[in-house]
Design an enzyme around this catalytic site. Structure first.
Site, PDB file in Angstrom:
ATOM      1  CE  LYS A  51     -10.662  34.745  -5.864  1.00 40.42           C
ATOM      2  NZ  LYS A  51      -9.949  34.902  -4.569  1.00 40.42           N
ATOM      3  CE  LYS A 132     -13.062  40.355  -4.963  1.00 38.66           C
ATOM      4  NZ  LYS A 132     -13.024  40.033  -3.531  1.00 38.66           N
ATOM      5  CE  LYS A 135      -5.231  40.364  -0.637  1.00 41.12           C
ATOM      6  NZ  LYS A 135      -6.678  40.178  -0.466  1.00 41.12           N
TER       7      LYS A 135
END
Length: 266
Positions: A51, A132, A135
Site C-alpha cells: 500500500k 487480491k 474494496k
C-alpha cells in the site's frame, strides 16, 4: 454494512454484531500491544509495503499499526480460531507472535489463535489477477460488490483481464485471469473447480465471462433483496448494533482490565 452481514446470514442471536468504536477496549488493548512490537516487524508486512508503494508520500502511522488493532480485535475476546483469507495469514502470524510475546512477558494469558482458511482462499482482482480483489481498489472495474446492479456486474466481468487464449482452463500460474474466473464460478455455485470447467467446456473466454457474471448475479440476488428490506427498518439495525455493543463490552472489559493489571496500569 450491518444490513449486508445480516442479509448474508449472520444471526445476531448467535453472533455479536457491533461497532468497534463503541467498545473502547479495542483501542486500549491495541496501544498496549503496540508497545510490545518492534517497528521493523510492522514494516516488513506485505500489505504495508504494497500500500505504501502506491502512496506518493508513504503510509501513515495508522496504516502501519492497523494490524496491531486487528490483533487486539482478536485477542480481546481470547479467540482460538479465526477465519481469514490467504492475504491475512501474515497478519495472523503477527497476532500469534503478539500473544506468545505477551504470555512470555506476563504469564500465560492469551490463547494463541489459529487461522481457518476456506477453499476460496483469495478472490483476485478482475483487472489485475496478480492482486487480491479489494474494496479500496481505485479501479472500479476491479471489484464486484454485493450491492452492484446486474448491469454493473456484467460490465465488470466483460472487462475482466484474461489473455489471448480463448479456451477456458484452470492454470493459476500460467493463466491467472481466466483461472480467477473459474475460481469465482466454483465459489458462487459451490461446485468443484472441475465441474465449473466442465460447464465452461466449448466456450471461449468472452462467453464464459457472461456465464460467471450470471452465476454471481444469481448468487447475490436474494442477498440484495434482503439488504433492501433491512435498510427500510433502520430502527432494527440500530437495535442490533446497540445490543451487540453491550454484549461485546461485557466480554471485553474484564479481559482488558486483567491486561492492565498484568502490565502494571492498575
Amino acid at each position: 454494512m450491518t444490513a449486508v452481514l445480516l442479509a448474508c446470514g449472520i444471526n445476531p442471536e448467535k453472533s455479536i454484531l457491533f461497532q468497534q468504536s463503541q467498545v473502547s477496549e479495542h483501542t486500549q488493548l491495541s496501544w498496549i500491544l503496540t508497545c510490545l512490537v518492534r517497528l521493523p516487524r510492522l514494516q516488513h508486512l506485505h500489505q504495508w509495503k504494497a500500500k505504501t508503494a502506491t502512496q506518493k508520500h508513504g503510509g501513515t502511522a495508522g496504516l502501519l499499526t492497523y494490524p496491531v488493532l486487528q490483533a487486539a480485535d482478536i485477542l480481546l475476546y481470547k479467540s482460538t480460531h479465526v477465519p481469514v483469507g490467504e492475504d491475512q495469514v501474515q497478519h495472523m502470524e503477527l497476532v500469534q507472535d503478539l500473544a506468545q510475546g505477551f504470555n512470555k512477558k506476563y504469564g500465560e494469558f492469551f490463547p494463541v489463535p489459529k487461522s481457518i482458511l476456506t477453499s476460496m482462499k483469495k478472490v483476485k482482482s478482475l483487472r489485475d489477477p496478480s492482486a487480491k480483489m479489494s474494496k479500496s481498489d481505485p479501479d472500479k472495474l476491479a471489484t464486484v460488490r454485493i450491492t452492484d446492479s446486474a448491469e454493473e456486474i456484467v460490465r465488470k466481468f466483460r472487462k475482466a483481464v484474461t489473455d489471448f487464449t480463448s479456451e477456458v482452463t484452470y492454470e493459476p500460474a500460467r493463466r491467472p485471469g481466466v483461472s480467477n474466473l473459474v475460481a469465482i464460478h466454483a465459489a458462487v455455485t459451490r461446485l468443484p473447480v472441475e465441474e465449473a470447467l466442465r460447464r465452461g467446456a466449448g466456450m471461449d473466454t468472452a462467453r464464459y465471462k457472461l456465464l460467471v457474471a450470471d452465476a454471481v448475479i444469481e448468487k447475490f440476488a436474494p442477498i440484495k433483496r434482503e439488504i433492501e428490506k433491512l435498510k427500510m427498518d433502520r430502527g432494527h439495525l440500530e437495535k442490533v448494533l446497540q445490543v451487540g455493543s453491550a454484549k461485546a463490552k461485557e466480554l471485553a472489559h474484564p479481559v482488558c482490565q486483567d491486561v492492565k493489571k498484568l502490565v502494571g496500569f492498575l
